[in-house]
Design a protein around this motif. Structure first.
Motif, mmCIF file in Angstrom:
data_model
loop_
_atom_site.group_PDB
_atom_site.id
_atom_site.type_symbol
_atom_site.label_atom_id
_atom_site.label_comp_id
_atom_site.label_asym_id
_atom_site.label_seq_id
_atom_site.Cartn_x
_atom_site.Cartn_y
_atom_site.Cartn_z
ATOM 1 N N ALA A 1 32.474 54.829 89.798
ATOM 2 C CA ALA A 1 32.120 54.271 91.020
ATOM 3 C C ALA A 1 31.298 52.857 90.753
ATOM 4 N N GLY A 2 30.964 52.782 89.556
ATOM 5 C CA GLY A 2 30.203 51.489 89.215
ATOM 6 C C GLY A 2 28.977 51.378 89.015
ATOM 7 N N LEU A 3 28.266 52.537 88.889
ATOM 8 C CA LEU A 3 26.926 52.650 88.385
ATOM 9 C C LEU A 3 26.561 52.181 86.949
ATOM 10 N N ARG A 4 25.632 51.402 86.763
ATOM 11 C CA ARG A 4 25.528 50.765 85.585
ATOM 12 C C ARG A 4 23.961 50.871 84.930
ATOM 13 N N GLY A 5 22.933 50.884 85.583
ATOM 14 C CA GLY A 5 21.464 51.003 85.432
ATOM 15 C C GLY A 5 20.834 52.070 86.254
ATOM 16 N N ALA A 6 19.931 52.577 85.684
ATOM 17 C CA ALA A 6 19.016 53.469 86.696
ATOM 18 C C ALA A 6 17.751 53.649 86.193
ATOM 19 N N GLN B 1 8.114 68.759 95.058
ATOM 20 C CA GLN B 1 8.078 67.826 94.365
ATOM 21 C C GLN B 1 9.114 66.582 94.704
ATOM 22 N N TYR B 2 8.634 65.453 94.586
ATOM 23 C CA TYR B 2 9.437 64.292 94.968
ATOM 24 C C TYR B 2 9.956 63.571 93.801
ATOM 25 N N LEU B 3 11.202 62.979 93.883
ATOM 26 C CA LEU B 3 11.789 62.484 92.649
ATOM 27 C C LEU B 3 12.530 61.050 93.151
ATOM 28 N N LEU B 4 12.794 60.252 92.136
ATOM 29 C CA LEU B 4 13.121 58.930 92.340
ATOM 30 C C LEU B 4 14.191 58.640 91.610
ATOM 31 N N ALA B 5 15.432 58.037 92.064
ATOM 32 C CA ALA B 5 16.416 57.389 91.387
ATOM 33 C C ALA B 5 16.935 56.245 92.131
ATOM 34 N N ALA B 6 16.770 55.345 91.298
ATOM 35 C CA ALA B 6 17.117 53.725 91.645
ATOM 36 C C ALA B 6 18.244 53.179 90.731
ATOM 37 N N VAL B 7 19.334 52.667 91.258
ATOM 38 C CA VAL B 7 20.405 52.477 90.447
ATOM 39 C C VAL B 7 20.854 51.037 90.775
ATOM 40 N N ARG B 8 21.529 50.335 89.664
ATOM 41 C CA ARG B 8 22.225 49.151 89.854
ATOM 42 C C ARG B 8 23.608 49.274 89.299
ATOM 43 N N ARG B 9 24.530 48.324 89.902
ATOM 44 C CA ARG B 9 25.884 48.341 89.545
ATOM 45 C C ARG B 9 26.113 47.235 88.412
ATOM 46 N N THR B 10 24.980 46.360 88.146
ATOM 47 C CA THR B 10 25.081 45.341 87.261
ATOM 48 C C THR B 10 24.608 45.865 86.029
ATOM 49 N N ALA B 11 25.222 45.287 85.014
ATOM 50 C CA ALA B 11 24.812 45.517 83.360
ATOM 51 C C ALA B 11 23.714 44.611 83.285
ATOM 52 N N LYS B 12 22.510 44.917 83.629
ATOM 53 C CA LYS B 12 21.317 44.135 83.364
ATOM 54 C C LYS B 12 20.122 44.961 82.844
ATOM 55 N N SER B 13 19.456 44.389 81.819
ATOM 56 C CA SER B 13 18.207 45.078 81.269
ATOM 57 C C SER B 13 16.979 45.365 82.000
ATOM 58 N N TRP B 14 16.620 46.348 82.026
ATOM 59 C CA TRP B 14 15.102 46.434 82.748
ATOM 60 C C TRP B 14 14.151 45.599 81.757
ATOM 61 N N SER B 15 13.491 44.697 82.402
ATOM 62 C CA SER B 15 12.530 44.083 81.823
ATOM 63 C C SER B 15 11.225 44.742 81.617
ATOM 64 N N ARG B 16 10.146 44.197 81.086
ATOM 65 C CA ARG B 16 8.959 44.839 80.693
ATOM 66 C C ARG B 16 8.103 44.878 82.139
ATOM 67 N N ALA B 17 8.336 43.902 82.910
ATOM 68 C CA ALA B 17 7.939 43.828 84.218
ATOM 69 C C ALA B 17 8.265 45.081 85.012
ATOM 70 N N ASP B 18 9.606 45.340 84.698
ATOM 71 C CA ASP B 18 10.220 46.518 85.768
ATOM 72 C C ASP B 18 9.513 47.824 85.123
ATOM 73 N N HIS B 19 9.385 47.808 83.621
ATOM 74 C CA HIS B 19 8.660 48.909 83.301
ATOM 75 C C HIS B 19 7.336 49.393 83.947
#
Length: 528
Positions: A292-297, A309-327
């Motif tokens: 379906a196109g999921l590339r990053g999470a 308990q509460y969980l998070l899932a955040a996804v991207r459809r683009t092949a892009k690195s997660w930056s240090r700022a993202d972390h």
């Protein structure tokens, strides 16, 4: 042109400005007031006017089509200078108005009566007036009072209108705040916004959902969801969705996978978020999500509240690195939310403990007072006192007395019906609250039976000389409310205690010291 003294006039204009009523089109609610004034006075013209620094603006017109008059020509400019009704039976004979063009012109006005529109703060911001083209005799006191009352109604309408406008402005301001937070483009601002959420005392689902929305909008996502894990069951909710998320990807994301089925919701107690940059290549990836196109999470735990308990899932459809700022963003955001949930749980636990008696685990006086406020009519209660408790404390010590209280309270609570609740009022006094109670003797017998069991349990544990006294009360059969029932039951309990003490004295005189009622539960009144 008549003008009030400068300080007063400035304050009056400020009061008028707060209503935001000047200019604009006439309003129907004010027209009804003007029509009533015209009907009462049988006048061809009635106006509801507001006086500004240089003009008089009509917000309701009967008999004339008028919007604005120069303040120099306005009769109402004179009316606002006084707090009573201004009446000019014949304007051509009134020195204040005889040179006014509105009077001198052919077919001009001859009669005027106006009452000031006086605000709650005491400022005259306008008038309700009636006019006629023919002179009249002096108006009656009843007519003056009617005009004053109608002017007061108009001011009440103004106050309601101002309250509504202020509420609308506040609602718009809140909406703008939410939109500004959602439009935040800097991670530092997002984290500050999440920190601010903590002080709003939101419930856990709203706190978690709002925080995820804020993070999602600044980190170039296509979708972000919250998983709610409770009693082994996981529910998935969309917290944020981009405009171009394919329906098939959304359907797969909202379907929680079972343990071992694939990668998305298997995060449990990870201390740091888990960043995935090439989802299809990740071991355990779900094939349908990859197709379906999921590339990053980003997968993370958002903390727990009670049994959830509460969980998070955040996804991207683009092949892009997660930056240090993202972390940094996700690590700080998830820790902030988890800390907020922990604090809320701790505060809730402390609030609960504040209504519990630490010795017996029963509700305390504060809990009883809260329960009495909502107790329905048709209920009853019993005030119970543990006789002999002071002697146990004095003879065997407070630790032993605490054992007696816990034992007695536990046995008594276990014996009460499921719908009844036992509270410790203080010391050795308790209250049993029954939401539904019949007339005595059924409730009396029910309480007596429970006390028999509780006292027998205490005696079996070595507290041979303890007993109990009680009093019951019903509402509304005997008193008006539950609070009054406590007072009545307490009075009856002390009367019962006095009867029981007298009975013990009589028996002691007959059988000797220390022989009264030992080893028997019939002390509770079955021999009364």
């Amino acid at each position: 042109m008549t003008v009030l003294p400068a300080p007063t006039e400035l304050a009056r204009l400020e009061a008028l400005a707060r209503y935001a009523i000047v200019e604009g089109v006439p309003e129907a609610s004010f027209r009804r007031v003007a029509e009533l004034a015209a009907q009462i006075f049988r006048a061809p013209v009635a106006l509801l006017n507001f006086v500004t620094s240089d003009s008089t603006w009509s917000k309701a017109c009967v008999g004339v089509d008028l919007t604005r008059v120069d303040r120099q020509l306005s009769f109402c400019a004179r009316t606002i200078e006084q707090d009573s009704v201004l009446v000019a039976p014949d304007l051509t004979r009134d020195s204040r108005f005889l040179s006014n063009p509105l009077v001198r012109a052919p077919g001009g006005y001859r009669f005027y009566a106006g009452a000031p529109l006086r605000t709650p703060e005491g400022f005259n911001i306008g008038t309700l007036c009636v006019l006629d083209y023919a002179p009249r005799a002096e108006v009656s006191a009843v007519e003056r009072e009617a005009l004053v009352n109608l002017a007061a109604l108009a001011v009440e309408g103004l106050e309601l209108r101002r309250a509504r406008l202020e509420a609308e402005r506040e609602a718009r301001a809140r909406q703008q705040l939410v939109e500004e937070l959602r439009r935040t483009t800097a991670y530092a601002e997002t984290l500050a916004a999440i920190s601010a959420l903590i002080d709003l005392n939101l419930d856990p689902p709203e706190l978690v959902g709002t925080a995820v929305q804020l993070v999602a909008q600044v980190s170039q996502l296509d979708w972000a969801g919250v998983g709610v894990l409770r009693e082994g069951r996981l529910q998935v909710q969309t917290a944020w969705r981009g405009p171009e998320v394919p329906p098939d990807l959304l359907a797969h994301l909202l379907r929680p996978a079972a343990d071992g089925e694939g990668l998305i919701w298997q995060v449990r107690d990870r201390e740091v978020p888990w960043f995935v940059e090439d989802y299809p290549a990740q071991p355990g990836a779900r094939p349908e999500l990859a197709r379906a196109g999921l590339r990053g999470a980003v997968l993370a735990s958002l903390g727990t509240f009670e049994d959830t308990q509460y969980l998070l899932a955040a996804v991207r459809r683009t092949a892009k690195s997660w930056s240090r700022a993202d972390h940094d963003l996700y690590q700080v955001a998830t820790r902030t939310v988890a800390g907020a949930l922990l604090r809320q749980e701790r505060e809730q636990r402390l609030a609960h403990e504040a209504t519990r008696d630490p010795l017996t685990g029963l509700g305390n006086r504060r809990a009883l007072e809260a329960a009495l406020l909502t107790a329905p009519a048709g209920g009853g209660l019993a005030v119970l006192d543990l006789d002999g408790f002071k002697q146990v404390n004095d003879r065997e010590g407070h630790l032993r007395g605490d054992v007696l209280l816990r034992l007695f309270a536990g046995a008594l609570a276990a014996e009460l019906p499921a719908e009844a609740t036992l509270y410790r009022l203080g010391g050795d006094e308790f209250v049993a609250l029954y939401p539904e109670a019949s007339q005595p003797p059924p409730l009396h017998d029910e309480v007596l039976q429970a006390l028999d069991v509780a006292v027998s349990a205490a005696r079996s544990a070595g507290f041979q000389e303890v007993g109990a006294s009680f009093g019951i009360a019903l509402w509304p059969a005997e008193v008006t409310d539950a609070q009054a029932a406590v007072a009545l039951a307490d009075e009856r309990m002390y009367a019962d205690k006095r009867r029981r003490a007298a009975f013990r004295q009589r028996r002691a005189g007959g059988v000797g010291e220390g022989g009264a009622q030992k080893g028997s539960a019939t002390f509770l009144g079955r021999t009364k």
